[in-house]
Enzyme design. Structure first.
Site, short mmCIF file in Angstrom:
data_model
loop_
_atom_site.label_atom_id
_atom_site.label_comp_id
_atom_site.label_asym_id
_atom_site.label_seq_id
_atom_site.Cartn_x
_atom_site.Cartn_y
_atom_site.Cartn_z
N ASP A 1 -0.25 7.17 -0.65
CA ASP A 1 1.02 7.81 -0.30
C ASP A 1 2.06 7.39 -1.34
OD1 ASP A 1 3.35 8.81 0.71
OD2 ASP A 1 3.21 7.85 2.67
N HIS B 1 6.34 8.98 0.55
CA HIS B 1 7.18 8.25 1.50
C HIS B 1 7.46 6.84 0.98
CE1 HIS B 1 5.02 11.37 3.84
NE2 HIS B 1 6.23 11.57 4.34
N SER C 1 9.36 14.70 7.14
CA SER C 1 9.02 13.28 7.29
C SER C 1 9.95 12.38 6.49
CB SER C 1 7.57 13.05 6.86
OG SER C 1 7.34 13.53 5.55
#
Length: 455
Positions: A424, A427, A174
């Site tokens: 998160d 990311h 990702s």
């Protein structure tokens, strides 16, 4: 009788004629004798020619003359004449040193990003921090400044021109997708792409086409780069990696790819069983299984080595020139539990020296850089392949403010602040610090192309 004697006049005339004849004969012999001597003198000892005013001027300060130790001796002419001097050698200016983008600091920049959550429709929902209501926007106004050089603002048109008629691929987990979407958004600010292919859960395989420059950009989901079976709710609760076999889901397309950007790391931290040579090598965090517990550092190294060897071999076999990058490990910034309020609460970058790259973050980066350098050495005699580590670990470590945090979901505190909320801290918000990764990517491509960016 008043006149002269005829005999007397003849005698004088004879005498004059005899003297004149002797004089001219002597002069002729003398000239014949002197002429060879004069020619001999002029030939071996030529007279200096008068100098013009420009001949008497010193050499310009802007002309570099090679030192005598490196100057070849003057070539001898036929006949032994070695007096002619070779003209001075004009040396080109020294090439500027290659910029080290690894070390530097984040400085405030009021210019801001090239795009936002509304101008780019490619941003994955979980990284669209502005659209999800993140209230502090100062994280958008920072620029990475290397210590010894300048990192220019990303110019989308330069990237499109340099990669005209090329096929570009981002391969990995990702984080590869995060970097890809950043690049697509920045390029979209000057040229609208067309999504020409999509497949897989969560759009893990996609391709865009920029018609104006006939360039394609693809993303391939391959969290280990080598062959792997991912854990699932219906299967084993661990991943399976085959360390000596490259993942054909992306490697099968190497015959038509011109540039590949590889990015992996975080999935190697998950529970997994490793296979090599047809048998189990060991595992990471696999209680209840009859496998030897081994660390994931050597596993990452083996996976990268297999990947880069396959990349070099298939590029050589295809006869197509390929440029490749390995984006180094991007540190996370969890402070406490992942589901606790304020898991990544910072709103400004770390100052230089405030946070060190150490421990697992440093080791993961080190392995990736070492494998890139080893592969560059293996491919040194292969002119059709270029490889570089896109070293973003340290500059990313210094940006704890760049993650979505709780804003991975829309307006997480619309009903009030909660003690537990999913965060998160891995990311990156788009736009955000990950845009700088592509800025460095562009500068390396420009260097490979001699700094040229125009059509």
């Amino acid at each position: 009788m008043g006149g002269s004697s005829p005999f007397k006049d003849r005698s004088n005339s004879q005498h004059s004629a005899s003297f004149s004849s002797f004089f001219w004969r002597y002069l002729t012999y003398t000239v014949y004798a002197i002429l060879p001597i004069a020619l001999f003198r002029l030939y071996f000892y030529p007279l200096p020619l008068p100098q013009s005013p420009t001949d008497r001027l010193p050499l310009s300060d802007h002309i570099l003359v090679a030192p005598s130790l490196s100057s070849p001796p003057p070539a001898e002419k036929a006949g032994g004449d070695a007096t002619a001097e070779a003209p001075p050698l004009l040396l080109p200016p020294p090439a500027p040193p290659v910029c080290d983008y690894t070390n530097g600091k984040w400085v405030h920049d009021k210019a801001g990003p090239l795009y936002n959550g509304t101008t780019c429709g490619t941003i994955k929902d979980g990284q669209n921090c502005i659209a999800h209501g993140r209230p502090d926007l100062e994280y958008l106004y920072w620029r990475w400044e290397p210590h010894q050089c300048h990192l220019p603002r990303f110019q989308p048109i330069d990237f499109l021109q340099l990669l005209r008629n090329k096929n570009v691929a981002f391969v990995g987990d990702s984080m590869a997708r995060n970097q890809l979407e950043s690049l697509i958004c920045m390029l979209s600010s000057v040229s609208e792409p067309t999504l020409v292919y999509t497949n897989g859960e969560d759009n893990k395989f996609r391709k865009w086409h920029f018609a104006g420059h006939n360039m394609t950009i693809s993303v391939y989901w391959s969290p280990f780069l080598v062959k792997g079976v991912e854990k699932s709710s219906s299967g084993p609760d661990h991943n399976e990696l085959y360390l000596d076999t490259v993942d054909e889901r992306w490697a099968a397309d190497l015959g038509w790819l011109d540039m590949v950007v590889l990015s992996v790391g975080h999935w190697f931290l998950h529970p997994a069983v490793y296979f090599e040579g047809g048998s189990a090598l060991g595992c990471h965090y696999c209680p209840g299984l009859n496998h030897t517990e081994i660390g994931f550092y050597d596993v990452l190294r083996k996976a990268l080595r297999t990947t880069l060897k396959a990349l070099i071999a298939r590029t050589r076999a295809s006869g197509r020139s390929t440029e490749a990058f390995v984006t180094t490990f991007s540190p996370s910034h969890f402070e406490g539990d992942w589901d606790k309020f304020g898991a990544c609460p910072k709103t400004k970058p770390y100052q230089e020296g405030e946070k060190l790259l150490e421990g697992m973050d440093a080791e993961m980066r080190k392995i990736e850089v070492e494998e890139v350098e080893a592969s560059k050495a293996d491919a040194r005699e292969f002119s059709g392949f270029r490889l570089e580590a896109l070293d973003i670990s340290k500059l990313s470590l210094m940006r704890p403010d760049g993650h979505p945090g709780p804003y991975m979901y829309p307006f997480p505190f619309a009903d009030g602040v909660k003690d537990r909320v999913q965060n998160d801290c891995v990311h990156w918000c788009l736009p955000g610090p990950v845009d700088t990764w592509n800025g460095i990517l562009l500068e390396v491509i420009k260097r490979w192309n001699g700094g040229e960016t125009t059509e």
